[in-house]
Enzyme design. Structure first.
Site, PDB file in Angstrom:
ATOM      1  N   HIS A  88       0.820 -46.772  -3.477  1.00 17.19           N
ATOM      2  CA  HIS A  88       1.557 -45.611  -4.004  1.00 17.19           C
ATOM      3  C   HIS A  88       2.492 -46.102  -5.088  1.00 17.19           C
ATOM      4  O   HIS A  88       3.094 -47.158  -4.959  1.00 17.19           O
ATOM      5  CB  HIS A  88       2.368 -44.943  -2.890  1.00 17.19           C
ATOM      6  CG  HIS A  88       2.741 -43.517  -3.208  1.00 17.19           C
ATOM      7  ND1 HIS A  88       1.989 -42.434  -2.768  1.00 17.19           N
ATOM      8  CD2 HIS A  88       3.761 -42.989  -3.921  1.00 17.19           C
ATOM      9  CE1 HIS A  88       2.556 -41.311  -3.195  1.00 17.19           C
ATOM     10  NE2 HIS A  88       3.628 -41.631  -3.905  1.00 17.19           N
ATOM     11  N   ARG A 174      13.119 -31.055  -5.295  1.00 20.96           N
ATOM     12  CA  ARG A 174      13.681 -32.126  -6.131  1.00 20.96           C
ATOM     13  C   ARG A 174      13.158 -32.013  -7.558  1.00 20.96           C
ATOM     14  O   ARG A 174      13.870 -32.247  -8.526  1.00 20.96           O
ATOM     15  CB  ARG A 174      13.327 -33.496  -5.541  1.00 20.96           C
ATOM     16  CG  ARG A 174      14.149 -33.851  -4.307  1.00 20.96           C
ATOM     17  CD  ARG A 174      13.598 -35.080  -3.606  1.00 20.96           C
ATOM     18  NE  ARG A 174      13.565 -36.245  -4.447  1.00 20.96           N
ATOM     19  CZ  ARG A 174      12.543 -37.119  -4.503  1.00 20.96           C
ATOM     20  NH1 ARG A 174      11.471 -36.961  -3.748  1.00 20.96           N
ATOM     21  NH2 ARG A 174      12.596 -38.149  -5.299  1.00 20.96           N
ATOM     22  N   SER A 189      10.564 -40.003   0.532  1.00 22.91           N
ATOM     23  CA  SER A 189       9.447 -39.159   0.118  1.00 22.91           C
ATOM     24  C   SER A 189       8.126 -39.943   0.163  1.00 22.91           C
ATOM     25  O   SER A 189       7.133 -39.502   0.748  1.00 22.91           O
ATOM     26  CB  SER A 189       9.714 -38.637  -1.301  1.00 22.91           C
ATOM     27  OG  SER A 189       8.553 -38.113  -1.870  1.00 22.91           O
ATOM     28  N   LYS A 193       5.024 -39.979   3.616  1.00 26.10           N
ATOM     29  CA  LYS A 193       3.589 -39.691   3.444  1.00 26.10           C
ATOM     30  C   LYS A 193       2.744 -40.872   3.891  1.00 26.10           C
ATOM     31  O   LYS A 193       1.720 -40.724   4.545  1.00 26.10           O
ATOM     32  CB  LYS A 193       3.271 -39.390   1.973  1.00 26.10           C
ATOM     33  CG  LYS A 193       3.897 -38.110   1.450  1.00 26.10           C
ATOM     34  CD  LYS A 193       3.370 -37.744   0.076  1.00 26.10           C
ATOM     35  CE  LYS A 193       3.993 -38.470  -1.084  1.00 26.10           C
ATOM     36  NZ  LYS A 193       5.375 -38.103  -1.413  1.00 26.10           N
TER      37      LYS A 193
END
Ligand code: URA
Length: 485
Positions: A88, A174, A189, A193
């Site tokens: 990510h 956001r 955040s 996930k």
């Protein structure tokens, strides 16, 4: 013991505003109220701004991450009988490495259950890009997610009202309230996930430079160390690479045009302007393959020296086996590109999620922007600096991003760059082609890109693509050093 009184949101806003620290119970209250709608958006927005301004402590970040992870159902990859890995990034412009690394790792026998996000602030969103493929569904049920993973090895999906719902709500808020660029909020955040996907190992691509949410190197280093330490505390093997976002990655920034660029590379093409994208994807995939245990052991050796190592300046101090391990992984990754297995994994995932594969027969023909404009060099010289945040906003305002929560985006909006940092340009030469939803959107974005690019007489300094790595040990050492806290 008296039963503690339930928290009130107004008290939590005032506490954070005044520099206080929320405890786990208060954070749990906030997260469940965000999900069930009992806390109104104006209060959530006010708390987010207070958190942005005051920052979150390490303990608050850990508590927020775990509460968000646990806000809905979680995926268990156990039945896949494969090691589950993912990557990510903290957000970039033109960053489409997910479309390369997910199928590459899948082609190497790993499972990649990737829960992604939409456009955020000035950065593009993996889900918005994928949804430019007609029919591609990002909101899958857990059982559909598992079916796609069983058959394709990779699946890229969104948060849903049941899968990490807290991030779904807070992420969108956001984006619209100017509260993105906070290490604690970014960490919670991303990791909520990733941890909800039950990963065995995670590779984080932490951006630094003019297009990163945290532009300053020391802030990006803190974020990288914070995320590695937080994920490791939740028992997920994690490394973070600090990578350059001082210019858009590759030559396309937008929605469909980014998918098309990634598919070109999956097809084995090597346009010169996409070389940084290819190199970074192979490095990240190399780490995924290495952490997932699918690379040759370091002892097996790494044949020859590779052009890959050109982008690799930092190494991992004191840990030779780690750095040999990712290189062995990169060699496997490169083989998966060369033999077409990564392309097949990508196409099978798209098809399994409802995407229309015929668009890949003629990617340029499918691209139908509402209006097109070209920016020409206003003088001769070298492209020295690119303010990549400004470029990101230009892309969003062409139609690739949204003004309001839930708004649709334009799949065809974006920018193709014809010259990259360090390139010599002559006056009048095209630098970028911009694609907008309508002609009235072009002028603002052309002006933004014009302001963002600095043409100068001297050749700019080379910037390494990967400048530092954080492992569990180096992350802890970084966070415990008084100068970095
Ligand atoms: N990616 C995410 O998923 N969340 C952030 O806050 C930033 C990047």
């Amino acid at each position: 013991m008296p039963i503690p009184a339930p928290p009130h949101m107004i008290d939590l806003i005032r506490k954070k505003r005044d520099g206080g620290e929320l405890d786990g119970r208060e954070i749990g209250f906030l997260v469940s109220g965000a999900v069930d709608g009992s806390i109104p958006v104006e209060q959530l927005s006010a708390w987010l701004m207070a958190a942005w301004l005051r920052g979150l402590s390490r303990e608050e970040t850990q508590a927020l991450t775990v509460a968000m992870r646990d806000s809905g159902e979680k995926f268990s990859p156990a039945r896949l009988n494969k090691v589950a890995v993912d990557k990510h990034s903290t957000g970039g412009v033109g960053d489409k490495t997910s479309f390369l690394v997910a199928p590459i790792a899948a082609a190497c026998g790993l499972a990649v259950p990737m829960i992604s996000g939409r456009a955020l602030g000035h950065t593009g969103g993996t889900l918005d890009k994928l949804e430019s493929i007609p029919g591609y569904r990002t909101a899958l049920t857990l059982s559909e997610f598992e079916t796609v993973l069983q058959s394709c090895g990779a699946s890229i999906v969104s948060q849903t009202p049941t899968l990490v719902p807290a991030d779904r709500v807070l992420y969108a808020l956001r984006d619209r309230t100017g509260t993105v660029e906070s290490p604690g909020l970014i960490c919670a955040s991303i990791l909520s996930k990733k941890l909800a996907a039950g990963l065995d190992a995670l590779v984080l691509d932490v951006k630094t430079g003019s297009g990163a949410f945290l532009r300053k190197r020391e802030d990006a280093e803190y974020l990288a160390a914070l995320m590695v330490a937080t994920a490791e505390a939740a028992r997920t093997r994690t490394v973070a690479l600090l990578t350059d976002m001082g210019q858009p990655l590759g030559r396309a920034a937008g929605n469909w045009i980014e998918v098309a660029e990634a598919v070109e590379l999956l097809r084995g093409e090597r346009p010169a302007e996409s070389e940084d994208l290819r190199e970074l994807s192979l490095i990240l995939a190399g780490w995924m393959i290495h952490l997932g245990g699918a690379a040759a052991t370091p002892e097996a050796g790494v044949p020859g020296d590779r052009s890959l190592s050109l982008g690799w300046k930092a190494g991992v101090p004191g840990d030779r086996s780690l750095s040999l391990g990712w290189k062995a992984g990169s060699i496997r990754a490169e083989a998966a590109l060369a033999d077409g297995s990564a392309l097949r994994a990508f196409l099978s995932m798209v098809e399994a999620q409802g995407g229309d594969l015929t668009v890949f027969d003629d990617p340029a023909g499918f691209h139908k922007p509402g209006a097109t404009g070209v920016l020409h060099a206003w003088e001769g010289g070298y492209i020295a600096e690119m303010d990549t945040t400004k470029i990101g906003w230009a892309v969003q305002r062409l139609g690739a991003g949204r003004e309001r929560v839930g708004e649709p985006v334009d799949p065809h909006a974006g920018i193709h760059f014809h010259a990259r940092r360090g390139a010599r340009v002559e006056e009048g030469q095209p630098i970028a082609t911009l694609y907008a939803t309508s002609a009235d959107r072009l002028a603002e974005s052309i002006a933004l890109v014009r302001q963002a690019i600095d043409i100068s007489g001297g050749v700019p300094k080379d910037v390494p693509l990967v400048s530092r790595i954080f492992t569990r040990e180096s992350a802890e050492a970084h966070l415990s050093s008084p100068s970095n806290s």
